[in-house]
Design an enzyme around this catalytic site. Structure first.
Site, PDB file in Angstrom:
ATOM      1  N   GLU A   1      -4.054   7.707  -4.624  1.00 40.09           N
ATOM      2  CA  GLU A   1      -4.408   7.173  -5.942  1.00 40.09           C
ATOM      3  C   GLU A   1      -5.835   7.574  -6.307  1.00 40.09           C
ATOM      4  O   GLU A   1      -6.692   7.655  -5.433  1.00 40.09           O
ATOM      5  CB  GLU A   1      -4.274   5.647  -5.931  1.00 40.09           C
ATOM      6  CG  GLU A   1      -2.862   5.160  -5.686  1.00 40.09           C
ATOM      7  CD  GLU A   1      -2.789   3.641  -5.612  1.00 40.09           C
ATOM      8  OE1 GLU A   1      -3.826   2.968  -5.815  1.00 40.09           O
ATOM      9  OE2 GLU A   1      -1.701   3.119  -5.339  1.00 40.09           O
TER      10      GLU A   1
ATOM     11  N   ARG B   1       0.843  -1.179   0.000  1.00 38.74           N
ATOM     12  CA  ARG B   1       0.000   0.000   0.000  1.00 38.74           C
ATOM     13  C   ARG B   1       0.885   1.238   0.000  1.00 38.74           C
ATOM     14  O   ARG B   1       1.946   1.273   0.632  1.00 38.74           O
ATOM     15  CB  ARG B   1      -0.936   0.018   1.227  1.00 38.74           C
ATOM     16  CG  ARG B   1      -2.171  -0.852   1.081  1.00 38.74           C
ATOM     17  CD  ARG B   1      -3.102  -0.303   0.014  1.00 38.74           C
ATOM     18  NE  ARG B   1      -4.349  -1.025  -0.128  1.00 38.74           N
ATOM     19  CZ  ARG B   1      -4.576  -1.989  -1.020  1.00 38.74           C
ATOM     20  NH1 ARG B   1      -3.602  -2.401  -1.811  1.00 38.74           N
ATOM     21  NH2 ARG B   1      -5.758  -2.557  -1.114  1.00 38.74           N
TER      22      ARG B   1
ATOM     23  N   HIS C   1      -0.963   0.728 -10.130  1.00 31.69           N
ATOM     24  CA  HIS C   1      -1.677  -0.251  -9.307  1.00 31.69           C
ATOM     25  C   HIS C   1      -2.262  -1.377 -10.166  1.00 31.69           C
ATOM     26  O   HIS C   1      -3.474  -1.611 -10.194  1.00 31.69           O
ATOM     27  CB  HIS C   1      -2.778   0.426  -8.488  1.00 31.69           C
ATOM     28  CG  HIS C   1      -3.109  -0.312  -7.227  1.00 31.69           C
ATOM     29  ND1 HIS C   1      -3.486   0.330  -6.076  1.00 31.69           N
ATOM     30  CD2 HIS C   1      -3.124  -1.637  -6.931  1.00 31.69           C
ATOM     31  CE1 HIS C   1      -3.720  -0.575  -5.124  1.00 31.69           C
ATOM     32  NE2 HIS C   1      -3.503  -1.778  -5.629  1.00 31.69           N
TER      33      HIS C   1
END
Length: 332
Positions: free
Chosen positions: A271, A242, A291
């Site tokens: 994000e 993360r 991601h």
């Protein structure tokens, strides 16, 4: 004479067009409403979508807080994440309201481990810089000192966190001839893949450090300026866990000063990052991906399918297949 049929339980889905047939299966049994727009719903729009629902299927980027749970109403029974991470959900608030929270921990380990290994190779060997040279037309005569990276074979890999994804990375690293070490704060045992090591020693001795921890109060900013300073100047940092685990400003500073060889990120804070002038994207020794750790057709379909099975199970009065730890929906 038959009575009036009972209304089917309502289920909200925070996106449309999700991979696989999980949402279709839900729609065969429940009254499903999916968010119809291309852009994700705002918090207010998601609150309107979930109002009066018994089930909610969301992505890891959706924020499920106390306000959203209250907007849903007392009938909400399950929040199913199509995601392994659940830092966007207020698990305690859900438990207080008797809402089960589930995630998808078992279906994306290998796919995400592939991306972690790819980032190690790309960053360590500086492959993006070589690709950029081709695109700029600046690949000239052969030079022995051009595009030099560092070897992966024989390097020591230090894994921070040692769950499913980290173990999958360890298996891949063994195939590349890497020595594997790991740190987990509550499990200090070795196994056939890796040797446990104290955190500071792992940072100091590893050639590659790969982050595989969830984002919690304990792991927020876990890799900051102090930790980066403990790493070798020839080391590579990779994060597929993360974004908030790594202090991005400290990472950029270490790379610019030559205190760290390279880094690879598949996750970032805040994000999505949509500014082309983002300093993360401009750093030559930093490989950044949007991601995509779980981004294969089969894995994303499996994630949605498992989330759908969690919704079905809870609404059928059964135990969820993959509840978030500590999120049974019952006060402890």
């Amino acid at each position: 004479m038959s009575g009036t049929p009972s209304p089917r339980p309502r289920v909200a889905v925070s996106r449309s067009g999700l991979p696989g047939d999980g949402v279709e299966r839900l729609a065969a049994r429940f009254d499903v409403t999916s968010w119809p727009k291309t852009a994700p719903p705002t918090p207010a729009e998601l609150a309107g979508l979930v109002r009066g629902c018994e089930g909610l299927l969301v992505l890891g980027s959706d924020r499920v807080d106390a306000a959203l749970l209250d907007a849903a109403g007392p009938g909400l029974r399950v929040v199913a994440l199509a995601s392994m991470g659940y830092d966007g959900v207020d698990v305690a608030a859900a438990a207080e309201r008797g809402v089960v929270v589930t995630h998808t921990p078992d279906v994306l380990a290998d796919t995400t481990a592939d991306v972690a290994m790819a980032l190690i190779l790309m960053a360590r060997r500086r492959l993006p810089a070589a690709m950029d040279a081709l695109r700029r037309g600046s690949w000239g005569a052969f030079r022995m000192d051009a595009f030099l990276g560092l070897d992966v074979q024989g390097a020591t890999l230090g894994l921070i966190g040692y769950g499913r994804i980290a173990r999958a990375v360890a298996r891949r690293a063994a195939g590349f001839g890497m020595r594997v070490r790991h740190h987990h704060p509550r499990r200090e045992e070795d196994d056939e893949l890796s040797h446990w090591m104290p955190f500071d020693e792992l940072l100091r001795t590893s050639d590659v450090v790969s982050v595989h921890t969830p984002l919690t109060e304990e792991t927020l900013g876990m890799i900051g300026a102090v930790e980066l300073a403990r790493m070798k100047p020839t080391a590579t940092l990779v994060n597929t866990g993360r974004g908030g685990v790594v202090d991005e400003e400290a990472l950029l500073l270490a790379l610019r000063r030559g205190e760290l060889h390279s880094a690879g990120l598949d996750v970032m804070t805040g994000e999505p990052r949509t500014n082309p002038a983002d300093p993360l994207f401009a750093e030559p020794n930093l490989v950044v991906l949007p991601h995509v750790g779980s981004a294969t057709e089969a894995t994303r379909a499996a994630m949605v399918g498992l989330a759908a099975r969690n919704v079905e199970a809870v609404l059928d009065g059964l135990g969820a297949p993959t509840p978030v730890p500590g999120a049974s929906g019952l006060p402890e």
